[in-house]
Design a protein around this motif. Structure first.
Motif, PDB file in Angstrom:
ATOM      1  N   ALA A  74      -0.602   9.743   6.597  1.00  0.00           N
ATOM      2  CA  ALA A  74       0.296   8.837   5.867  1.00  0.00           C
ATOM      3  C   ALA A  74       1.600   8.622   6.627  1.00  0.00           C
ATOM      4  CB  ALA A  74       0.580   9.406   4.479  1.00  0.00           C
ATOM      5  N   SER A  75       2.144   9.699   7.199  1.00  0.00           N
ATOM      6  CA  SER A  75       3.419   9.572   7.912  1.00  0.00           C
ATOM      7  C   SER A  75       3.258   8.745   9.177  1.00  0.00           C
ATOM      8  CB  SER A  75       3.977  10.958   8.254  1.00  0.00           C
ATOM      9  OG  SER A  75       3.081  11.655   9.108  1.00  0.00           O
ATOM     10  N   LYS A  76       2.136   8.946   9.885  1.00  0.00           N
ATOM     11  CA  LYS A  76       1.919   8.172  11.104  1.00  0.00           C
ATOM     12  C   LYS A  76       1.608   6.709  10.785  1.00  0.00           C
ATOM     13  CE  LYS A  76       0.479  11.936  14.152  1.00  0.00           C
ATOM     14  NZ  LYS A  76      -0.586  12.482  15.018  1.00  0.00           N
ATOM     15  N   LEU A  77       0.892   6.483   9.682  1.00  0.00           N
ATOM     16  CA  LEU A  77       0.619   5.114   9.265  1.00  0.00           C
ATOM     17  C   LEU A  77       1.918   4.403   8.928  1.00  0.00           C
ATOM     18  CD1 LEU A  77      -1.383   2.895   8.539  1.00  0.00           C
ATOM     19  CD2 LEU A  77      -1.534   3.878   6.239  1.00  0.00           C
ATOM     20  N   GLU A  78       2.819   5.117   8.261  1.00  0.00           N
ATOM     21  CA  GLU A  78       4.131   4.538   7.943  1.00  0.00           C
ATOM     22  C   GLU A  78       4.889   4.204   9.218  1.00  0.00           C
ATOM     23  OE1 GLU A  78       8.223   6.256   6.045  1.00  0.00           O
ATOM     24  OE2 GLU A  78       6.449   6.379   4.760  1.00  0.00           O
ATOM     25  N   ASP A  79       4.852   5.121  10.188  1.00  0.00           N
ATOM     26  CA  ASP A  79       5.535   4.867  11.461  1.00  0.00           C
ATOM     27  C   ASP A  79       4.943   3.650  12.159  1.00  0.00           C
ATOM     28  OD1 ASP A  79       7.161   7.049  11.045  1.00  0.00           O
ATOM     29  OD2 ASP A  79       5.973   8.413  12.286  1.00  0.00           O
ATOM     30  N   GLN A  80       3.608   3.509  12.104  1.00  0.00           N
ATOM     31  CA  GLN A  80       2.965   2.368  12.739  1.00  0.00           C
ATOM     32  C   GLN A  80       3.371   1.062  12.061  1.00  0.00           C
ATOM     33  OE1 GLN A  80      -1.237   3.199  12.621  1.00  0.00           O
ATOM     34  NE2 GLN A  80      -1.187   4.552  14.399  1.00  0.00           N
ATOM     35  N   LYS A  81       3.430   1.073  10.729  1.00  0.00           N
ATOM     36  CA  LYS A  81       3.832  -0.126   9.992  1.00  0.00           C
ATOM     37  C   LYS A  81       5.271  -0.510  10.322  1.00  0.00           C
ATOM     38  CE  LYS A  81       0.305  -1.285   7.283  1.00  0.00           C
ATOM     39  NZ  LYS A  81      -0.255  -2.650   7.185  1.00  0.00           N
ATOM     40  N   ILE A  82       6.153   0.494  10.371  1.00  0.00           N
ATOM     41  CA  ILE A  82       7.560   0.229  10.698  1.00  0.00           C
ATOM     42  C   ILE A  82       7.672  -0.331  12.111  1.00  0.00           C
ATOM     43  CG2 ILE A  82       9.795   1.325  11.141  1.00  0.00           C
ATOM     44  CD1 ILE A  82       9.135   3.257   8.838  1.00  0.00           C
ATOM     45  N   ALA A  83       6.933   0.287  13.054  1.00  0.00           N
ATOM     46  CA  ALA A  83       6.970  -0.193  14.439  1.00  0.00           C
ATOM     47  C   ALA A  83       6.448  -1.629  14.534  1.00  0.00           C
ATOM     48  CB  ALA A  83       6.143   0.730  15.336  1.00  0.00           C
TER      49      ALA A  83
ATOM     50  N   GLY B 109       0.780  -1.229   0.000  1.00  0.00           N
ATOM     51  CA  GLY B 109       0.000   0.000   0.000  1.00  0.00           C
ATOM     52  C   GLY B 109       0.808   1.274   0.000  1.00  0.00           C
ATOM     53  N   PHE B 110       2.134   1.189   0.102  1.00  0.00           N
ATOM     54  CA  PHE B 110       2.957   2.395   0.115  1.00  0.00           C
ATOM     55  C   PHE B 110       3.481   2.706  -1.280  1.00  0.00           C
ATOM     56  CE2 PHE B 110       3.234   1.160   4.600  1.00  0.00           C
ATOM     57  CZ  PHE B 110       2.948   2.370   5.205  1.00  0.00           C
ATOM     58  N   ALA B 111       3.739   3.988  -1.528  1.00  0.00           N
ATOM     59  CA  ALA B 111       4.285   4.406  -2.813  1.00  0.00           C
ATOM     60  C   ALA B 111       5.669   3.796  -3.012  1.00  0.00           C
ATOM     61  CB  ALA B 111       4.366   5.930  -2.877  1.00  0.00           C
ATOM     62  N   ALA B 112       6.033   3.595  -4.291  1.00  0.00           N
ATOM     63  CA  ALA B 112       7.317   2.965  -4.605  1.00  0.00           C
ATOM     64  C   ALA B 112       8.487   3.747  -4.034  1.00  0.00           C
ATOM     65  CB  ALA B 112       7.461   2.824  -6.122  1.00  0.00           C
ATOM     66  N   ALA B 113       8.350   5.081  -3.996  1.00  0.00           N
ATOM     67  CA  ALA B 113       9.446   5.912  -3.500  1.00  0.00           C
ATOM     68  C   ALA B 113       9.701   5.704  -2.008  1.00  0.00           C
ATOM     69  CB  ALA B 113       9.142   7.388  -3.772  1.00  0.00           C
ATOM     70  N   ARG B 114       8.717   5.188  -1.280  1.00  0.00           N
ATOM     71  CA  ARG B 114       8.868   5.008   0.167  1.00  0.00           C
ATOM     72  C   ARG B 114       9.325   3.605   0.533  1.00  0.00           C
ATOM     73  NH1 ARG B 114      10.541   8.375   2.482  1.00  0.00           N
ATOM     74  NH2 ARG B 114       9.981   7.350   4.441  1.00  0.00           N
ATOM     75  N   GLU B 115       9.392   2.691  -0.442  1.00  0.00           N
ATOM     76  CA  GLU B 115       9.682   1.295  -0.126  1.00  0.00           C
ATOM     77  C   GLU B 115      11.081   1.108   0.462  1.00  0.00           C
ATOM     78  OE1 GLU B 115       6.765  -0.932  -3.377  1.00  0.00           O
ATOM     79  OE2 GLU B 115       8.885  -0.595  -3.854  1.00  0.00           O
ATOM     80  N   LEU B 116      12.103   1.616  -0.215  1.00  0.00           N
ATOM     81  CA  LEU B 116      13.471   1.431   0.288  1.00  0.00           C
ATOM     82  C   LEU B 116      13.705   2.159   1.615  1.00  0.00           C
ATOM     83  CD1 LEU B 116      15.727   1.448  -2.906  1.00  0.00           C
ATOM     84  CD2 LEU B 116      14.927  -0.492  -1.538  1.00  0.00           C
ATOM     85  N   PRO B 117      13.210   3.416   1.787  1.00  0.00           N
ATOM     86  CA  PRO B 117      13.353   4.038   3.119  1.00  0.00           C
ATOM     87  C   PRO B 117      12.700   3.232   4.234  1.00  0.00           C
ATOM     88  CG  PRO B 117      12.827   5.708   1.489  1.00  0.00           C
ATOM     89  CD  PRO B 117      12.696   4.388   0.797  1.00  0.00           C
ATOM     90  N   ILE B 118      11.544   2.625   3.939  1.00  0.00           N
ATOM     91  CA  ILE B 118      10.873   1.810   4.962  1.00  0.00           C
ATOM     92  C   ILE B 118      11.682   0.560   5.263  1.00  0.00           C
ATOM     93  CG2 ILE B 118       8.824   0.412   5.438  1.00  0.00           C
ATOM     94  CD1 ILE B 118       7.187   2.480   3.879  1.00  0.00           C
ATOM     95  N   VAL B 119      12.182  -0.100   4.200  1.00  0.00           N
ATOM     96  CA  VAL B 119      13.039  -1.278   4.405  1.00  0.00           C
ATOM     97  C   VAL B 119      14.264  -0.896   5.226  1.00  0.00           C
ATOM     98  CG1 VAL B 119      14.499  -2.982   3.271  1.00  0.00           C
ATOM     99  CG2 VAL B 119      12.255  -2.477   2.337  1.00  0.00           C
ATOM    100  N   GLY B 120      14.867   0.259   4.919  1.00  0.00           N
ATOM    101  CA  GLY B 120      16.032   0.706   5.671  1.00  0.00           C
ATOM    102  C   GLY B 120      15.725   0.964   7.138  1.00  0.00           C
ATOM    103  N   ALA B 121      14.565   1.570   7.393  1.00  0.00           N
ATOM    104  CA  ALA B 121      14.168   1.841   8.782  1.00  0.00           C
ATOM    105  C   ALA B 121      13.934   0.543   9.547  1.00  0.00           C
ATOM    106  CB  ALA B 121      12.912   2.713   8.800  1.00  0.00           C
ATOM    107  N   ILE B 122      13.289  -0.427   8.900  1.00  0.00           N
ATOM    108  CA  ILE B 122      13.048  -1.717   9.558  1.00  0.00           C
ATOM    109  C   ILE B 122      14.378  -2.438   9.799  1.00  0.00           C
ATOM    110  CG2 ILE B 122      11.921  -3.962   9.365  1.00  0.00           C
ATOM    111  CD1 ILE B 122       9.801  -2.607   7.590  1.00  0.00           C
TER     112      ILE B 122
END
Length: 330
Positions: A136-145, A54-67
């Motif tokens: 969107a930013s908080k949802l991303e933070d929740q997914k990463i957490a 559900g996340f944009a392609a541009a956010r995929e690698l930053p999310i993987v990096g954060a995890i």
């Protein structure tokens, strides 16, 4: 003076040899311990991509990096010292703690299955838990957490398996080997996840800019296949959470004298291995995962009402008693 210098150089050379031998031993034992964690490593790699849905392609690698960074901190900052301290001073606590983590995996996996089979009822259950953020930013933070929480359980299993495979007398060497295993496995897992989630972008580039017709055709095939592959991986990831959690619980019960579930798993695995001898090892592992998964799913399903009507309301009541953060503060 020259004799003293030669003696000093000889001592330095001896220390270098000892250090080199130690490093070689650390690398060898880290490789051996890492190979023993291969099953959990595959489970970890299968679980993570579903958090990117559900996340944009541009956010995929930053999310993987954060995890991945959260996984490194899980392993090196929390689990490594905890594993060494518990194995030295309180080894009996390791199994119960792992079982709590296994129960969490079973619950989360069963909740995903519940959501797929009965989405309306699942939404009612989720409404009793923490609210989902619309931002969107908080949802991303929740997914990463959430991904880092799941990684913590899988990493605990990985570090425990690795620790059991280490044959080193002193705590410093064991710590160094565990650190090498933790960092190496994290790089392998999240490097693989990064390649998986960006494969469709690579296919799109290849389909449009490939220099050969074969390359462009492969790119189109990759673009077509990856959405299906990601759906399959999501299912495998959920199944992995359940069978890993079920396996942790069945193994853990043995230490409390409850051997029935473990015997059932072993008997089923042996039957499958003998039934299909051409692929005996794979058949045995598959049956073991299936039986562990069935047990984990049943246990996780039983936990859903416990969490919804017991743990979640109790946690909300505790949070109401805690001091509230000022909304005006940052």
């Amino acid at each position: 003076m020259s004799v003293g210098l030669l003696a000093l150089l000889d001592d330095v050379a001896g220390l270098v040899k000892i250090a080199a031998t130690s490093l070689d031993d650390i690398a060898g034992q880290a490789t051996k311990a890492g190979l023993k964690t291969a099953g959990a490593l595959i489970d970890d790699a299968a679980v993570t991509p579903r958090y990117l849905h559900g996340f944009a392609a541009a956010r995929e690698l930053p999310i993987v990096g954060a995890i991945a960074w959260g996984s490194i901190k899980n392993k090196l900052v929390i689990l490594l010292p905890a594993a060494l301290l518990l194995s030295t001073f309180l080894p009996g606590a390791i199994t119960p703690l792992l079982m709590i983590g296994g129960a969490y995996l079973c619950y989360e996996g069963a909740e995903k299955v519940f959501h797929a089979l009965a989405p309306a009822d699942a939404e009612k259950h989720e409404a009793t838990l923490e609210p989902v953020s619309i931002s969107a930013s908080k949802l991303e933070d929740q997914k990463i957490a959430g991904a880092i929480q799941t990684d913590f359980i899988l990493s605990a299993e990985i570090m425990t398996i690795a620790l059991s495979a280490i044959d080193a007398p002193d705590i410093v060497t064991r710590a160094a080997i565990l650190a090498v295993v933790g960092v190496g496995i994290t790089l392998v897992v999240y490097g693989s996840v990064a390649l998986i989630v960006k494969a469709d972008d690579f296919g799109l580039w290849l389909a449009s800019d490939g220099r050969t017709s074969g390359g462009r055709a492969f790119g189109r095939t990759l673009v077509t296949f990856m959405p299906l592959f990601m759906q399959i991986l999501t299912v495998v990831g959920t199944a992995a959470m359940i069978w890993v959690g079920g396996g942790i619980l069945s193994h853990g019960l043995v230490s409390f004298g409850i051997t029935g579930p473990e015997h059932v798993v072993e008997a089923a695995s042996e039957w499958a291995a003998h039934a299909v001898p051409a692929i005996g090892d794979f058949a045995g592992w598959s049956m073991m995962a299936l039986v562990d998964g069935i047990g984990g799913l049943i246990f996780g399903a039983l936990l859903i009402p416990v969490v919804g009507y017991g743990i979640a309301p109790a946690w909300k009541a505790i949070k109401r008693l805690l001091p509230k953060k000022d909304k005006g503060s940052s």
